[in-house]
Write an enzyme that holds these catalytic residues in place. Structure first.
Site, PDB file in Angstrom:
ATOM      1  N   SER A   1     -12.663  47.504   1.845  1.00  8.61           N
ATOM      2  CA  SER A   1     -13.597  46.646   1.108  1.00  8.61           C
ATOM      3  C   SER A   1     -14.960  47.299   1.063  1.00  8.61           C
ATOM      4  O   SER A   1     -15.350  48.037   1.983  1.00  8.61           O
ATOM      5  CB  SER A   1     -13.717  45.274   1.778  1.00  8.61           C
ATOM      6  OG  SER A   1     -14.775  44.518   1.216  1.00  8.61           O
TER       7      SER A   1
ATOM      8  N   TYR B   1     -14.769  40.301   9.377  1.00  5.70           N
ATOM      9  CA  TYR B   1     -14.175  40.957   8.214  1.00  5.70           C
ATOM     10  C   TYR B   1     -14.833  42.316   7.987  1.00  5.70           C
ATOM     11  O   TYR B   1     -14.140  43.320   7.794  1.00  5.70           O
ATOM     12  CB  TYR B   1     -14.352  40.053   6.997  1.00  5.70           C
ATOM     13  CG  TYR B   1     -13.826  40.614   5.694  1.00  5.70           C
ATOM     14  CD1 TYR B   1     -12.472  40.548   5.376  1.00  5.70           C
ATOM     15  CD2 TYR B   1     -14.691  41.173   4.757  1.00  5.70           C
ATOM     16  CE1 TYR B   1     -11.991  41.039   4.173  1.00  5.70           C
ATOM     17  CE2 TYR B   1     -14.226  41.666   3.548  1.00  5.70           C
ATOM     18  CZ  TYR B   1     -12.869  41.599   3.262  1.00  5.70           C
ATOM     19  OH  TYR B   1     -12.404  42.093   2.060  1.00  5.70           O
TER      20      TYR B   1
END
Length: 260
Positions: A144, A157
């Site tokens: 990401s 995350y």
């Protein structure tokens, strides 16, 4: 696009979003697929969509279960090799989001999240390595853009994505002498996926639309990404056309990382 016909591809997170789009596009190119996700009923739907693209029954298999469990990871590779006898590409798309800042994060939520989104990636790859070395195959990790942008509301995350980027680089150095390539894809906001719906918060359709609008404005191309955008990059990196690319971290975010 290079020919994936007869290549054996293991796709995790295959029941929705980028993973589903990856499976369906590879089916169009004639790859042999082994699909993995948590929910069997959703995998069966994707399997049927792949068949509608022309992939016959004997060229597709699936396995449903919890990637955080070592026994399930072993079952995946065992069943894949029994069915196809080889592995050419690991497309590790599985992932979720944990919404919490440091002061809110619970240890049990942290442990569960890291088990699926970080630990499982290393140990699934470990099980696949002997077969990838035989075929001089490759691994694509779904990371990401958040691995490079600090967002306290999704701290765990962000941490996990940093780890995936470094796993990509370390594996690329370790496996390079064996002819195995390892690369990561780092998307920004991608619309039409289930990552928000599968997260620790309940997002309504209106919430998702607001987020898509927000990130469309932040991206310098002024639109949200779609799963097809990511799949196009994944197929290139997994193909022989990218035979001299390894250890790369590839942003695909409409220029969001350039903000402001």
């Amino acid at each position: 696009m290079a020919n994936f016909r007869e290549k054996v591809v293991l796709v995790t997170g295959a029941s929705s979003g980028i993973g589903e789009a990856t499976a369906i596009k590879l089916a169009e190119y004639g790859a042999r697929l082994f699909l993995v996700a948590l929910e069997e009923d959703k995998l069966q739907v994707v399997q049927q969509k792949c068949k509608e693209k022309g992939l016959v029954e004997e060229k597709i298999g699936y396995c449903s279960g919890d990637l955080s469990q070592s026994a399930f990871r072993e079952e995946i590779v065992k069943n894949l090799i029994q069915k196809f006898g080889r592995l050419d590409i690991l497309a590790d798309n599985a992932g979720s989001v944990l919404f919490a800042n440091v002061s809110e994060t619970k240890e049990e939520d942290y442990d569960r999240f890291i088990s699926v989104n970080q630990k499982a990636k290393l140990f699934l790859a470990q099980l696949c390595l002997p077969y990838l070395k035989e075929t001089k195959g490759n691994i694509i990790y779904m990371s990401s853009i958040e691995s490079t942008m600090a967002h306290p509301g999704i701290v765990v995350y962000c941490m996990a994505k940093v780890a995936i980027d470094m796993l990509t680089k370390c594996l690329a150095k370790e496996l390079g002498p064996h002819g195995v390539r390892v690369n990561a894809i780092n998307p920004g906001f991608i619309d039409d996926t289930n990552i928000l719906g599968n997260s620790s918060r309940k997002f309504t359709d209106e919430d998702k639309k607001k987020l898509a609008d927000k990130f469309s404005k932040l991206a310098h191309l002024k639109r949200a990404g779609k799963p097809a955008d990511v799949v196009s990059l994944l197929l290139f990196l997994a193909s022989d056309e990218a035979s001299y690319i390894t250890g790369s971290i590839n942003n695909i975010d409409g220029g969001y990382h350039l903000y402001p």
